[in-house]
Structures are given as structure tokens and as C-alpha cells.
Design a protein around this motif. Structure first.
Motif, PDB file in Angstrom:
ATOM      1  N   ARG A   5      43.066  -3.440  -5.598  1.00 29.78           N
ATOM      2  CA  ARG A   5      43.336  -2.967  -4.050  1.00 29.78           C
ATOM      3  C   ARG A   5      42.226  -1.695  -4.090  1.00 29.78           C
ATOM      4  N   LEU A   6      41.597  -1.848  -2.883  1.00 28.87           N
ATOM      5  CA  LEU A   6      40.313  -0.800  -2.668  1.00 28.87           C
ATOM      6  C   LEU A   6      40.962   0.028  -1.617  1.00 28.87           C
ATOM      7  N   VAL A   7      42.058  -0.196  -0.857  1.00 33.77           N
ATOM      8  CA  VAL A   7      42.144   0.653   0.284  1.00 33.77           C
ATOM      9  C   VAL A   7      43.394   1.415   0.062  1.00 33.77           C
ATOM     10  N   GLY A  11      40.380   5.241  -0.399  1.00 31.22           N
ATOM     11  CA  GLY A  11      39.770   3.873   0.077  1.00 31.22           C
ATOM     12  C   GLY A  11      40.093   3.562   1.505  1.00 31.22           C
ATOM     13  N   MET A  12      41.455   4.119   2.095  1.00 32.05           N
ATOM     14  CA  MET A  12      41.983   3.691   3.168  1.00 32.05           C
ATOM     15  C   MET A  12      40.932   4.612   4.180  1.00 32.05           C
ATOM     16  N   LEU A  13      40.513   5.686   3.774  1.00 29.29           N
ATOM     17  CA  LEU A  13      39.723   6.608   4.841  1.00 29.29           C
ATOM     18  C   LEU A  13      38.336   5.773   4.971  1.00 29.29           C
ATOM     19  N   LEU A  14      37.882   5.506   3.682  1.00 28.03           N
ATOM     20  CA  LEU A  14      36.568   4.833   3.635  1.00 28.03           C
ATOM     21  C   LEU A  14      36.713   3.430   4.694  1.00 28.03           C
ATOM     22  N   VAL A  15      37.541   2.743   4.547  1.00 27.21           N
ATOM     23  CA  VAL A  15      37.997   1.639   5.436  1.00 27.21           C
ATOM     24  C   VAL A  15      37.917   1.882   6.854  1.00 27.21           C
ATOM     25  N   TRP A  16      38.487   3.145   7.250  1.00 26.67           N
ATOM     26  CA  TRP A  16      38.698   3.455   8.454  1.00 26.67           C
ATOM     27  C   TRP A  16      37.239   4.129   8.996  1.00 26.67           C
ATOM     28  N   LEU A  17      36.464   4.883   8.244  1.00 29.15           N
ATOM     29  CA  LEU A  17      35.156   5.264   8.555  1.00 29.15           C
ATOM     30  C   LEU A  17      34.131   4.069   8.574  1.00 29.15           C
ATOM     31  N   TYR A  18      34.093   3.152   7.658  1.00 30.19           N
ATOM     32  CA  TYR A  18      33.258   1.933   7.815  1.00 30.19           C
ATOM     33  C   TYR A  18      33.675   1.120   9.118  1.00 30.19           C
ATOM     34  N   PHE A  56      30.147  -5.668   6.715  1.00 33.37           N
ATOM     35  CA  PHE A  56      30.240  -6.434   5.430  1.00 33.37           C
ATOM     36  C   PHE A  56      31.072  -5.735   4.593  1.00 33.37           C
ATOM     37  N   ILE A  57      30.661  -4.293   4.457  1.00 30.51           N
ATOM     38  CA  ILE A  57      31.324  -3.286   3.634  1.00 30.51           C
ATOM     39  C   ILE A  57      32.724  -3.143   4.044  1.00 30.51           C
ATOM     40  N   THR A  58      33.090  -3.149   5.301  1.00 28.93           N
ATOM     41  CA  THR A  58      34.412  -2.779   5.678  1.00 28.93           C
ATOM     42  C   THR A  58      35.249  -4.255   5.248  1.00 28.93           C
ATOM     43  N   TYR A  59      34.575  -5.348   5.572  1.00 29.20           N
ATOM     44  CA  TYR A  59      35.141  -6.659   5.091  1.00 29.20           C
ATOM     45  C   TYR A  59      35.636  -6.629   3.492  1.00 29.20           C
ATOM     46  N   THR A  60      34.637  -6.313   2.839  1.00 25.88           N
ATOM     47  CA  THR A  60      34.758  -6.316   1.310  1.00 25.88           C
ATOM     48  C   THR A  60      35.986  -5.188   0.952  1.00 25.88           C
ATOM     49  N   LEU A  61      35.868  -4.128   1.489  1.00 30.07           N
ATOM     50  CA  LEU A  61      36.888  -3.078   1.013  1.00 30.07           C
ATOM     51  C   LEU A  61      38.344  -3.578   1.384  1.00 30.07           C
ATOM     52  N   CYS A  75      26.223  -3.298  -1.772  1.00 33.98           N
ATOM     53  CA  CYS A  75      25.983  -3.075  -0.209  1.00 33.98           C
ATOM     54  C   CYS A  75      25.955  -1.601   0.042  1.00 33.98           C
ATOM     55  N   CYS A  76      26.581  -0.804  -0.587  1.00 34.37           N
ATOM     56  CA  CYS A  76      26.743   0.576  -0.421  1.00 34.37           C
ATOM     57  C   CYS A  76      25.326   1.061  -1.052  1.00 34.37           C
ATOM     58  N   GLY A  77      24.841   0.542  -2.151  1.00 31.98           N
ATOM     59  CA  GLY A  77      23.443   0.787  -2.653  1.00 31.98           C
ATOM     60  C   GLY A  77      22.596   0.739  -1.883  1.00 31.98           C
ATOM     61  N   ALA A  78      22.571  -0.443  -1.309  1.00 27.43           N
ATOM     62  CA  ALA A  78      21.522  -0.982  -0.246  1.00 27.43           C
ATOM     63  C   ALA A  78      21.499  -0.426   1.212  1.00 27.43           C
ATOM     64  N   GLU A  79      22.735  -0.050   1.356  1.00 30.96           N
ATOM     65  CA  GLU A  79      22.796   0.926   2.554  1.00 30.96           C
ATOM     66  C   GLU A  79      22.165   2.419   2.314  1.00 30.96           C
ATOM     67  N   LEU A  80      22.346   3.021   1.123  1.00 29.43           N
ATOM     68  CA  LEU A  80      21.976   4.209   0.789  1.00 29.43           C
ATOM     69  C   LEU A  80      20.358   4.168   0.828  1.00 29.43           C
ATOM     70  N   VAL A  81      19.670   3.277   0.290  1.00 27.62           N
ATOM     71  CA  VAL A  81      18.514   2.837   0.175  1.00 27.62           C
ATOM     72  C   VAL A  81      17.838   2.912   1.552  1.00 27.62           C
ATOM     73  N   GLY A  82      18.657   2.077   2.628  1.00 30.95           N
ATOM     74  CA  GLY A  82      18.134   1.837   3.673  1.00 30.95           C
ATOM     75  C   GLY A  82      18.183   3.236   4.695  1.00 30.95           C
ATOM     76  N   VAL A  83      19.334   3.902   4.511  1.00 27.34           N
ATOM     77  CA  VAL A  83      19.644   5.349   5.079  1.00 27.34           C
ATOM     78  C   VAL A  83      18.492   6.250   4.606  1.00 27.34           C
ATOM     79  N   LEU A  84      18.136   6.310   3.486  1.00 21.10           N
ATOM     80  CA  LEU A  84      17.084   6.989   2.962  1.00 21.10           C
ATOM     81  C   LEU A  84      15.560   6.773   3.452  1.00 21.10           C
ATOM     82  N   SER A  85      15.320   5.486   3.393  1.00 23.78           N
ATOM     83  CA  SER A  85      13.999   4.683   3.760  1.00 23.78           C
ATOM     84  C   SER A  85      13.934   5.029   5.357  1.00 23.78           C
TER      85      SER A  85
END
Length: 138
Positions: A5-7, A11-18, A56-61, A75-85
Motif C-alpha cells: 500500500r502506498l497510501v 502517502g495519503m497526503l501525496l494522493v490528496w496533493l496529486y 497518472f501518478i495519482t492513479y498509481t499511488l 513518473c515522479c522523476g520525469a515530472e521533476l525533470v519537466g518542472v526543472l526544465s
């Protein structure tokens, strides 16, 4: 977390924020693409990409399990690259963005949540790997 379980806990806060970011990014990008796409196609397309990543991240969590955890971590890694880029691009070439994206200026318009979320997501997902003891270092 041997049950996959990831929530639990943080993890529950992450699901809510995502989830909140998903709703905000999907709503914003859908409206902008439908009504003003010609004004800032790059910005609105990037916002739609951010929305898809958040959904997608919300769904996987929520789904949980080792495969979902790995997919979310990727996806979180790709998201971080996207945000920084995109964040760097919007600062170096603001004329390329007549309107902002979710990731503009590293998420300034969203109280920097877009740059903080993938970092905390990566930390949580690494901590929650299957069989990791609860006290394992992150």
C-alpha cells in the motif's frame, strides 16, 4: 511496507496533493486549450502534459503494489525533470510563454508545489518499496 500500500501515512497526503493538482491542471489546461489555444499553444500543451502526469501518478499511488510504485517513481522523476526544465525555460526565455504553465517558474503560481511534489513523491516511493523496514533510511 510489505503489503504494497502506498497510501498509508504520508502517502495519503501525496494522493490528496496529486489529486488536487490533477483537478487544477486538467481544468486549467482543458479550458485554455478549448478557448485560447492560439494565444499560447506551447504553454497550454505543457500544462496538459503536466495534468496527464499528475493524473497518472495519482492513479498509481491509489492502485498500490510494486509495479505501480515503480511506475509512479519513474513518473515522479520525469515530472521533476519537466518542472526543472520548464521552470528554467520560462525564466530564461519568458517571451516563449505569453501565458504561464503549471510548471512555469518552478510552480510559482501554485506556491511551488509542482517542484516540491515530485521530490517528496520520490522520497516516499523509495521509502515504501516492498519489504523495506519502516525505519529504513530514505
Amino acid at each position: 511496507m510489505a503489503d504494497g500500500r502506498l497510501v498509508k501515512g504520508p502517502g495519503m497526503l501525496l494522493v490528496w496533493l496529486y489529486g488536487v493538482m490533477s483537478v487544477g491542471a486538467v481544468s486549467r489546461s482543458a479550458y485554455q486549450i478549448a478557448t485560447e489555444f492560439g494565444r499560447a499553444p506551447l504553454a497550454y500543451t505543457l500544462s496538459a502534459v503536466a495534468a496527464a502526469v499528475y493524473v497518472f501518478i495519482t492513479y498509481t499511488l491509489v492502485r498500490g503494489g510494486e509495479t505501480a510504485r515503480r511506475a509512479a517513481l519513474l513518473c515522479c522523476g520525469a515530472e521533476l525533470v519537466g518542472v526543472l526544465s520548464v521552470g528554467t525555460w520560462t525564466l530564461l526565455d519568458p517571451e516563449a510563454f505569453p501565458d504561464t504553465t503549471v510548471w512555469s517558474q518552478f510552480g510559482y503560481g501554485y506556491v511551488f508545489i509542482p517542484v516540491l511534489l515530485p521530490v517528496t513523491g520520490i522520497m516516499w516511493l523509495r521509502h515504501s518499496r516492498r519489504g523495506a523496514p519502516e525505519s529504513a533510511p530514505v
